[in-house]
Design an enzyme around this catalytic site. Structure first.
Site, mmCIF file in Angstrom:
data_model
loop_
_atom_site.group_PDB
_atom_site.id
_atom_site.type_symbol
_atom_site.label_atom_id
_atom_site.label_comp_id
_atom_site.label_asym_id
_atom_site.label_seq_id
_atom_site.Cartn_x
_atom_site.Cartn_y
_atom_site.Cartn_z
ATOM 1 C CD GLU A 1 -1.765 -2.407 1.197
ATOM 2 O OE1 GLU A 1 -2.530 -3.260 0.678
ATOM 3 O OE2 GLU A 1 -0.711 -2.712 1.810
ATOM 4 C CG HIS B 1 -11.474 -7.550 4.732
ATOM 5 N ND1 HIS B 1 -10.877 -8.417 5.613
ATOM 6 C CD2 HIS B 1 -10.787 -7.663 3.569
ATOM 7 C CE1 HIS B 1 -9.873 -9.030 5.007
ATOM 8 N NE2 HIS B 1 -9.789 -8.597 3.763
#
Length: 815
Positions: free
Chosen positions: A548, A615
């Site tokens: 990321e 998530h």
């Protein structure tokens, strides 16, 4: 170049190959004296002869070295690596032989100017000649003592005024760190650069930082301003290299870092990304023996840092970091191969820091404070410097050795070194006096420059009677309900709205590209959102490495290079591993030095899906209090499309939160036009329902929960206004205050945890500025202060349910 020098290089990199290399070199060595031309001509025959000799050593009849890779193939790759390394050595030797007298004199002058500037920085720190009020201001700074030869790294880069144009800087870009003053001065060798360096330490008005930071940089001349998180520059330069490769510009990005900084994960992400995509970048590790106080052995178990290059599949070399000629040749070689599409190289420069980490650290490193001087200070008892290593490197002063070499070769005269020193001291002192005389920054400028065209920030005393009186006269009428496409069961989903917004941007502007994990190829993102776009835009929907930080840093760099990247976090939860690139890089660039970072980061987010703690999180509050980041949160397909258009066009970084539970929610489908609609302005909330009795303020999926609750309340005669914030930064304060003043009762609902959530911040604003209009306490409903649980009954208990919202609304109405 001598054959002994060649032998030393081969023994360092491939010791068991030296006999074959020596034989091939003796077989093919040119009869003519070794010059730039003969060295270049030698490369091909040496490579062919060496390949033959090494191939003859191939072991017979072995199985696979790793599954699916035969031993013969592995041996062939090893031979190719040795041949390429030897070719690289001859190429660098050729470049070294081609350095002109003017280039070499410039290298010497660059080293001298670097030390003269360093000396004056130290004098500023110790003299007290700059004062703020009645107290001396020392400034905070760093020196490059012992590492001045780094100026040679840029001697053959695209640099100087000829690469400036109306479109901005068109040359190569470097990302220096605190020991790379020499490289920065060489990129723009002018008095203005010296003044910027001195002014940055002393916090005076003027470029590059206008007093907002202390680091060096001049992006208008290809010098990316340094920052304290050391790998920030490496990650940004990887993004610039990505932009250079996409444009086919032939430009190169050069990253510098110390041996300590190379332990950072972001540095690994940067070099791995550039290697995987063969981007035009050069990575330099400056091994100066000490990371502040931590020795090399406590940073790595690697024999030399260049050995790490093998793990990235790129060439790596280790050279003397005090030898200007060797440095110039190495960086010119690396830049040439990068321009040719061969990808990055890793250059390790070995030297030693001959001063403390920063000015104040001299007394700890050396055992005493040391004034700026042309000679190295001695180490006193109690200093933490390694005395044996210090003595070795003290005999290798890059200025003294290089000047002696040039004098021996007849390129400078006997008294030239002293003359160059006097010239440098005169120039630096003139700029230092200008810094002393320069004004301090205007205090109010501390509140300026967070966003483009931003309103200056200042504190307001809301209890001042005059302010209160003015607030009381503000019209309390509700804004108009925003016209929106009707819900249509045959319309487009929220996911379609996001996809169409990206399609609109890709069609409208060639600078736009998508970058993220699993977005390209034949896949099209974890939710298949991008799959309809792959046929048309496959060359601009690019897979990142699984990192990321690399996604975000690359977007920052590409945006600075003129692109309009749309980065994607596969789930917004994962942004935590790239946090630094957002909060310390993208968010601060405009404020620190005025750079524009037009990038979008797509953040799939939210619960209501039984997806658990990794998530489903709400990360928007993490960034809500980070000045420099805009945050948008569409709740309808039309807004998803229209806000994407505004986000891509914005000159500042925008975090675009798209709620996963809304992606295919049939109850919110809308008919969307075939052609791009008008953009939805960032910073403007939308009134979704009008009512006088109560205001419900929400964003994301909870806008729809609020609307359903409002419909049930209306059945009992309780008319509720529902405000969809839609933009969190900038917040539409006018709309928030309007509904609060009009309705006098406010319930704020979001799925984030209550504590530290955005609801608490909005409630504080309302009670400070619209207190007199309230008839009841402001209520906030949020999730529990726990991680997001996975199991359906646990998540249902964790999140605020519609029944809870309705009950809170009824109690608030009755209060």
């Amino acid at each position: 170049m001598t054959l002994a020098g060649f032998g030393e290089f081969v023994t360092e990199r491939f010791p068991f190959a030296w006999p074959a290399v020596r034989q091939a070199a003796e077989e093919t060595r040119p009869a003519a004296p070794l010059s730039a031309a003969t060295l270049d001509a030698w490369r091909a025959p040496l490579g062919a002869a060496l390949a033959r000799r090494l191939a003859a050593l191939s072991p017979p009849d072995l199985g696979d070295t790793t599954p699916g890779v035969p031993a013969c193939e592995r041996f062939r790759l090893a031979v190719a690596e040795v041949v390429a390394a030897c070719d690289g050595f001859l190429h660098r030797a050729s470049i070294r032989a081609s350095l002109t007298p003017d280039e070499r004199r410039e290298i010497l002058r660059g080293m001298i100017l670097t030390r003269a500037t360093d000396n004056r920085l130290k004098t500023f720190f110790t003299s007290g000649e700059v004062r703020f009020g009645d107290a001396p201001f020392q400034g905070k700074g760093f020196r490059s003592l012992g590492q001045e030869a780094i100026c040679a790294a840029v001697i053959r880069l695209r640099r100087g005024a000829r690469y400036r144009s109306a479109e901005g800087w068109q040359g190569d870009v470097i990302a220096p760190i605190i020991r790379d003053l020499g490289a920065a001065l060489a990129m723009r060798p002018s008095p203005e650069t010296v003044r910027m360096v001195l002014s940055a330490q002393m916090g005076k008005a003027g470029p590059p930082m206008e007093g907002k930071d202390l680091h060096l940089g001049d992006f208008g001349f290809g010098i990316f301003p340094a920052s304290a998180p050391l790998a920030t520059g490496a990650m940004t330069l990887a993004g610039m290299a990505l932009a250079f490769a996409r444009a086919g510009s032939g430009r190169v990005a050069v990253s510098f870092i110390g041996e300590g900084g190379s332990s950072l994960g972001e540095w690994h992400e940067a070099i791995n990304l550039c290697a995987a995509r063969r981007l035009p970048a050069v990575f330099c590790v400056e091994n100066n023996q000490t990371a502040l106080s931590t020795p090399v052995a406590e940073q790595t178990a690697a024999r030399v840092f260049a050995d790490k290059a093998a793990g990235y599949g790129i060439p790596g070399i280790t050279i003397d970091g005090t030898d200007g000629d060797e440095i110039a040749a190495a960086f010119a070689w690396a830049a040439e191969r990068a321009r040719a599409g061969a990808g990055p190289a890793l250059i390790e420069l070995v030297s030693m820091r001959m001063c403390g980490h920063a000015h104040h650290d001299d007394m700890l490193y050396l055992g005493k404070d040391a004034p700026g001087a042309w000679e190295y200070p001695a180490v006193a008892p109690g200093g933490y410097a390694d005395r044996e290593a210090y003595a070795f490197w003290a005999s290798r002063d890059p200025i003294e050795r290089y000047a002696a070499r040039l004098q021996h070769e007849g390129l400078i005269g006997a008294g030239d070194l002293e003359g160059f020193r006097r010239d440098a001291e005169t120039l630096v002192e003139r700029e230092a006096r200008a810094v002393i005389d320069a004004p301090w920054p205007e205090p109010a400028s501390a509140g300026q420059g967070v966003f483009a065209n931003d309103i200056p920030r200042r504190r307001v005393e809301v209890l001042e009677p005059s302010w209160r009186d003015a607030a009381a006269r503000v019209d309390a009428a509700l804004p108009e309900i925003e016209a929106a496409a009707a819900v249509d069961p045959h319309g487009s989903t929220f996911l379609d709205g996001v996809m169409l917004g990206i399609r609109d941007a890709l069609r409208a502007d060639e600078r736009v590209f998508v970058f993220g994990e699993d977005v390209g190829g034949a896949y099209g993102n974890a939710f298949l959102l991008l799959r309809p776009l792959l046929a048309e835009f496959g060359d601009r929907i690019l897979n990142s490495t699984l990192a990321e930080g690399a996604v975000l840093g690359a977007c920052v760099g590409a945006a600075l290079a003129g692109d309009r990247p749309i980065g994607e976090m596969q789930f917004n939860d994962f942004v935590a591993t790239g946090f630094n690139q957002l909060v310390n890089n993208a968010a601060k660039i405009r404020y620190r030095w005025g750079g524009s970072v037009p990038m979008v980061v797509r953040m799939p987010w939210g619960g209501l899906r039984h997806a658990g703690p990794y998530h489903s999180q709400n990360t928007e509050p993490w960034f809500y209090r980070t000045p420099g980041l805009k945050i948008v949160v569409p709740s309808t397909p039309a807004d998803a499309r229209g806000l994407m258009a505004s986000a891509v066009a914005d000159p500042d970084p925008v975090l675009y939160y798209e709620h996963i539970a809304l992606y295919r929610e049939p109850r919110i489908k809308q008919r969307l036009p075939d052609t791009p609609p008008p953009p939805v302005p960032i910073g403007k909330a939308a009134l979704r329902r009008r009512g006088d009795d109560l205001a419900l303020i929400a964003y994301g999926a909870y806008v729809h929960a609020a609307l359903r609750v409002a419909a049930r309340l209306a059945a009992d005669g309780i008319e509720t206004s529902v405000l969809d914030l839609r933009s969190l930064v900038p917040l539409d304060r006018a709309a928030v205050f309007a509904v609060a003043r009009h309705c006098s009762r406010v319930l704020i609902v979001h799925e984030d945890a209550r504590t530290g959530g955005i609801g608490e911040s909005i409630a504080a604003l309302i009670q400070e500025e619209a207190f007199e209009s309230l008839d009841a306490p402001i209520r906030i409903l949020g999730a529990l202060d726990t991680p997001v649980p996975y199991s359906p009954p646990l998540e249902a208990f964790y999140l605020p349910a519609e029944a809870e919202i309705e009950r809170a609304a009824r109690l608030l109405h009755e209060y």
